[in-house]
Scaffold this motif. Structure first.
Motif, PDB file in Angstrom:
ATOM      1  N   GLY A 149      13.030  29.643  15.398  1.00 38.18           N
ATOM      2  CA  GLY A 149      12.937  30.968  14.781  1.00 38.18           C
ATOM      3  C   GLY A 149      12.098  31.945  15.571  1.00 38.18           C
ATOM      4  N   GLY A 150      11.264  31.436  16.478  1.00 31.46           N
ATOM      5  CA  GLY A 150      10.401  32.314  17.263  1.00 31.46           C
ATOM      6  C   GLY A 150      11.066  32.912  18.496  1.00 31.46           C
ATOM      7  N   PHE A 151      12.318  32.458  18.798  1.00 31.56           N
ATOM      8  CA  PHE A 151      12.962  32.947  20.019  1.00 31.56           C
ATOM      9  C   PHE A 151      13.356  34.416  19.924  1.00 31.56           C
ATOM     10  CE2 PHE A 151      14.886  28.433  20.784  1.00 31.56           C
ATOM     11  CZ  PHE A 151      13.640  27.981  21.164  1.00 31.56           C
ATOM     12  N   ASP A 152      13.272  35.107  21.053  1.00 33.53           N
ATOM     13  CA  ASP A 152      13.827  36.456  21.171  1.00 33.53           C
ATOM     14  C   ASP A 152      15.322  36.273  21.441  1.00 33.53           C
ATOM     15  OD1 ASP A 152      11.131  37.104  21.310  1.00 33.53           O
ATOM     16  OD2 ASP A 152      11.169  37.602  23.443  1.00 33.53           O
ATOM     17  N   GLY A 153      16.138  37.120  20.924  1.00 31.13           N
ATOM     18  CA  GLY A 153      17.559  37.140  21.289  1.00 31.13           C
ATOM     19  C   GLY A 153      18.281  35.831  21.037  1.00 31.13           C
ATOM     20  N   ASP A 154      19.342  35.575  21.834  1.00 28.39           N
ATOM     21  CA  ASP A 154      20.196  34.402  21.645  1.00 28.39           C
ATOM     22  C   ASP A 154      19.857  33.320  22.667  1.00 28.39           C
ATOM     23  OD1 ASP A 154      22.219  32.540  21.367  1.00 28.39           O
ATOM     24  OD2 ASP A 154      23.830  34.022  21.296  1.00 28.39           O
ATOM     25  N   PRO A 155      19.376  32.164  22.204  1.00 24.79           N
ATOM     26  CA  PRO A 155      19.006  31.098  23.151  1.00 24.79           C
ATOM     27  C   PRO A 155      20.215  30.373  23.751  1.00 24.79           C
ATOM     28  CG  PRO A 155      18.710  30.335  20.910  1.00 24.79           C
ATOM     29  CD  PRO A 155      19.132  31.787  20.803  1.00 24.79           C
ATOM     30  N   GLN A 156      21.441  30.735  23.351  1.00 24.05           N
ATOM     31  CA  GLN A 156      22.671  30.123  23.895  1.00 24.05           C
ATOM     32  C   GLN A 156      22.790  28.637  23.600  1.00 24.05           C
ATOM     33  OE1 GLN A 156      24.981  32.121  25.245  1.00 24.05           O
ATOM     34  NE2 GLN A 156      23.667  33.917  25.179  1.00 24.05           N
ATOM     35  N   ILE A 157      22.242  28.207  22.481  1.00 29.40           N
ATOM     36  CA  ILE A 157      22.457  26.833  22.022  1.00 29.40           C
ATOM     37  C   ILE A 157      22.669  26.953  20.526  1.00 29.40           C
ATOM     38  CG2 ILE A 157      19.942  26.416  21.797  1.00 29.40           C
ATOM     39  CD1 ILE A 157      20.483  23.447  22.364  1.00 29.40           C
ATOM     40  N   ARG A 158      23.463  26.046  19.982  1.00 24.46           N
ATOM     41  CA  ARG A 158      23.762  26.084  18.555  1.00 24.46           C
ATOM     42  C   ARG A 158      23.344  24.764  17.912  1.00 24.46           C
ATOM     43  NH1 ARG A 158      23.665  30.543  19.870  1.00 24.46           N
ATOM     44  NH2 ARG A 158      25.274  32.127  19.739  1.00 24.46           N
ATOM     45  N   PRO A 159      23.053  24.788  16.608  1.00 29.75           N
ATOM     46  CA  PRO A 159      22.654  23.553  15.931  1.00 29.75           C
ATOM     47  C   PRO A 159      23.765  22.513  15.999  1.00 29.75           C
ATOM     48  CG  PRO A 159      22.338  25.468  14.495  1.00 29.75           C
ATOM     49  CD  PRO A 159      23.111  25.939  15.684  1.00 29.75           C
ATOM     50  N   SER A 160      23.386  21.232  16.154  1.00 26.87           N
ATOM     51  CA  SER A 160      24.421  20.210  16.202  1.00 26.87           C
ATOM     52  C   SER A 160      24.271  19.121  15.138  1.00 26.87           C
ATOM     53  CB  SER A 160      24.512  19.584  17.590  1.00 26.87           C
ATOM     54  OG  SER A 160      23.258  19.245  18.076  1.00 26.87           O
ATOM     55  N   PHE A 161      23.146  19.040  14.457  1.00 24.77           N
ATOM     56  CA  PHE A 161      23.029  18.009  13.410  1.00 24.77           C
ATOM     57  C   PHE A 161      21.871  18.314  12.465  1.00 24.77           C
ATOM     58  CE2 PHE A 161      20.840  16.621  17.253  1.00 24.77           C
ATOM     59  CZ  PHE A 161      19.610  16.152  16.807  1.00 24.77           C
ATOM     60  N   HIS A 162      21.885  17.569  11.363  1.00 23.63           N
ATOM     61  CA  HIS A 162      20.814  17.645  10.360  1.00 23.63           C
ATOM     62  C   HIS A 162      20.103  16.299  10.343  1.00 23.63           C
ATOM     63  CE1 HIS A 162      22.343  21.245   8.109  1.00 23.63           C
ATOM     64  NE2 HIS A 162      23.497  20.861   8.636  1.00 23.63           N
ATOM     65  N   ILE A 163      18.781  16.298  10.213  1.00 25.28           N
ATOM     66  CA  ILE A 163      18.063  15.031  10.043  1.00 25.28           C
ATOM     67  C   ILE A 163      17.236  15.059   8.752  1.00 25.28           C
ATOM     68  CG2 ILE A 163      17.996  14.452  12.501  1.00 25.28           C
ATOM     69  CD1 ILE A 163      15.064  15.334  12.556  1.00 25.28           C
ATOM     70  N   TYR A 164      16.857  13.870   8.324  1.00 19.84           N
ATOM     71  CA  TYR A 164      16.096  13.679   7.080  1.00 19.84           C
ATOM     72  C   TYR A 164      16.792  14.302   5.869  1.00 19.84           C
ATOM     73  CZ  TYR A 164      12.425  11.440   9.681  1.00 19.84           C
ATOM     74  OH  TYR A 164      11.740  10.540  10.465  1.00 19.84           O
ATOM     75  N   VAL A 165      18.125  14.123   5.866  1.00 22.80           N
ATOM     76  CA  VAL A 165      18.907  14.665   4.755  1.00 22.80           C
ATOM     77  C   VAL A 165      18.550  13.958   3.443  1.00 22.80           C
ATOM     78  CG1 VAL A 165      21.291  14.942   3.905  1.00 22.80           C
ATOM     79  CG2 VAL A 165      20.717  15.537   6.259  1.00 22.80           C
ATOM     80  N   ASP A 166      18.054  12.701   3.551  1.00 20.05           N
ATOM     81  CA  ASP A 166      17.606  11.988   2.349  1.00 20.05           C
ATOM     82  C   ASP A 166      16.442  12.695   1.652  1.00 20.05           C
ATOM     83  OD1 ASP A 166      19.460  10.029   2.550  1.00 20.05           O
ATOM     84  OD2 ASP A 166      18.078   8.406   3.087  1.00 20.05           O
ATOM     85  N   SER A 167      15.712  13.533   2.393  1.00 18.42           N
ATOM     86  CA  SER A 167      14.562  14.238   1.812  1.00 18.42           C
ATOM     87  C   SER A 167      14.881  15.700   1.503  1.00 18.42           C
ATOM     88  CB  SER A 167      13.387  14.226   2.793  1.00 18.42           C
ATOM     89  OG  SER A 167      13.140  12.932   3.261  1.00 18.42           O
ATOM     90  N   LYS A 168      16.131  16.060   1.592  1.00 15.64           N
ATOM     91  CA  LYS A 168      16.568  17.450   1.420  1.00 15.64           C
ATOM     92  C   LYS A 168      16.119  18.034   0.075  1.00 15.64           C
ATOM     93  CE  LYS A 168      20.993  18.137   0.472  1.00 15.64           C
ATOM     94  NZ  LYS A 168      20.842  18.933  -0.739  1.00 15.64           N
ATOM     95  N   ALA A 169      15.782  19.325   0.085  1.00 11.68           N
ATOM     96  CA  ALA A 169      15.456  20.012  -1.165  1.00 11.68           C
ATOM     97  C   ALA A 169      16.674  19.928  -2.086  1.00 11.68           C
ATOM     98  CB  ALA A 169      15.126  21.482  -0.889  1.00 11.68           C
ATOM     99  N   PRO A 170      16.476  19.457  -3.339  1.00 10.51           N
ATOM    100  CA  PRO A 170      17.628  19.253  -4.224  1.00 10.51           C
ATOM    101  C   PRO A 170      18.385  20.543  -4.544  1.00 10.51           C
ATOM    102  CG  PRO A 170      15.544  18.922  -5.398  1.00 10.51           C
ATOM    103  CD  PRO A 170      15.209  19.060  -3.947  1.00 10.51           C
ATOM    104  N   TRP A 171      17.712  21.656  -4.407  1.00 11.55           N
ATOM    105  CA  TRP A 171      18.351  22.939  -4.728  1.00 11.55           C
ATOM    106  C   TRP A 171      19.052  23.573  -3.544  1.00 11.55           C
ATOM    107  CZ3 TRP A 171      16.024  26.478  -1.612  1.00 11.55           C
ATOM    108  CH2 TRP A 171      14.714  26.173  -1.178  1.00 11.55           C
ATOM    109  N   PHE A 172      18.997  22.907  -2.367  1.00 12.56           N
ATOM    110  CA  PHE A 172      19.657  23.461  -1.187  1.00 12.56           C
ATOM    111  C   PHE A 172      20.893  22.642  -0.847  1.00 12.56           C
ATOM    112  CE2 PHE A 172      20.548  23.653   3.324  1.00 12.56           C
ATOM    113  CZ  PHE A 172      20.726  25.017   3.471  1.00 12.56           C
ATOM    114  N   GLU A 173      22.025  23.315  -0.677  1.00 10.73           N
ATOM    115  CA  GLU A 173      23.276  22.631  -0.350  1.00 10.73           C
ATOM    116  C   GLU A 173      23.646  22.898   1.107  1.00 10.73           C
ATOM    117  OE1 GLU A 173      27.968  22.645  -1.657  1.00 10.73           O
ATOM    118  OE2 GLU A 173      26.563  23.963  -2.699  1.00 10.73           O
ATOM    119  N   ILE A 174      23.924  21.822   1.864  1.00  9.86           N
ATOM    120  CA  ILE A 174      24.376  21.984   3.247  1.00  9.86           C
ATOM    121  C   ILE A 174      25.861  22.324   3.208  1.00  9.86           C
ATOM    122  CG2 ILE A 174      24.758  20.786   5.450  1.00  9.86           C
ATOM    123  CD1 ILE A 174      22.301  19.021   4.718  1.00  9.86           C
TER     124      ILE A 174
END
Ligand SMILES: [Zn+2]
Ligand SMILES: [Zn+2]
Length: 132
Positions: free
Chosen positions: A95-120
């Protein structure tokens, strides 16, 4: 070359090398540390991270025996997540990057601990704990 910094502008950095493995972390420590339902990090080699200004503002919090988290002591912005077990790899909060870092998210980790109110809602790979 990616540039970034903290909210107050006191800390500025430059990343000279490759960005890798952008991911979302849903663990409770990241949720608390970021004040959000998940964190977003990118893997870099710590030797490629150069603080251009404000290094004296960096505060360190050992969130576990194996990990140190850094943040700006003035504005609280998250910076690095550094596992002591992998000295060639540190994670930086994207989140601290300026502009577009030219990489995109590829996975989620610790989904077992996910906030119950947030849906992926994307189709990226979900790991119950870490990616290994
Ligand atoms: Zn700051
Ligand atoms: Zn986490």
């Amino acid at each position: 070359m990616v540039h970034g910094g903290c909210l107050c502008g006191g800390i500025r950095y430059e990343i000279s090398g490759k960005l890798d493995k952008m991911h979302f972390c849903h663990c409770q420590m990241c949720r608390r540390g970021h004040g959000t339902p998940f964190a977003n990090y990118v893997a870099i080699n710590p030797r490629d991270l150069h603080y251009m200004q404000g290094e004296e503002l960096i505060a360190r919090f050992p969130s576990s025996e194996s990990t140190v988290r850094t943040f700006c002591s003035r504005c609280g912005s998250n910076l690095e997540f550094s596992p002591r077990t992998t000295p060639d790899e540190t994670w930086i909060a994207s989140g601290g990057f300026d502009g577009d870092p030219q990489i995109r998210p590829s996975f989620h980790i610790y989904v077992d601990s996910k906030a119950p109110w947030f849906e992926i809602t994307d189709n990226l790979t979900q790991y119950p704990v870490s990616d290994d």
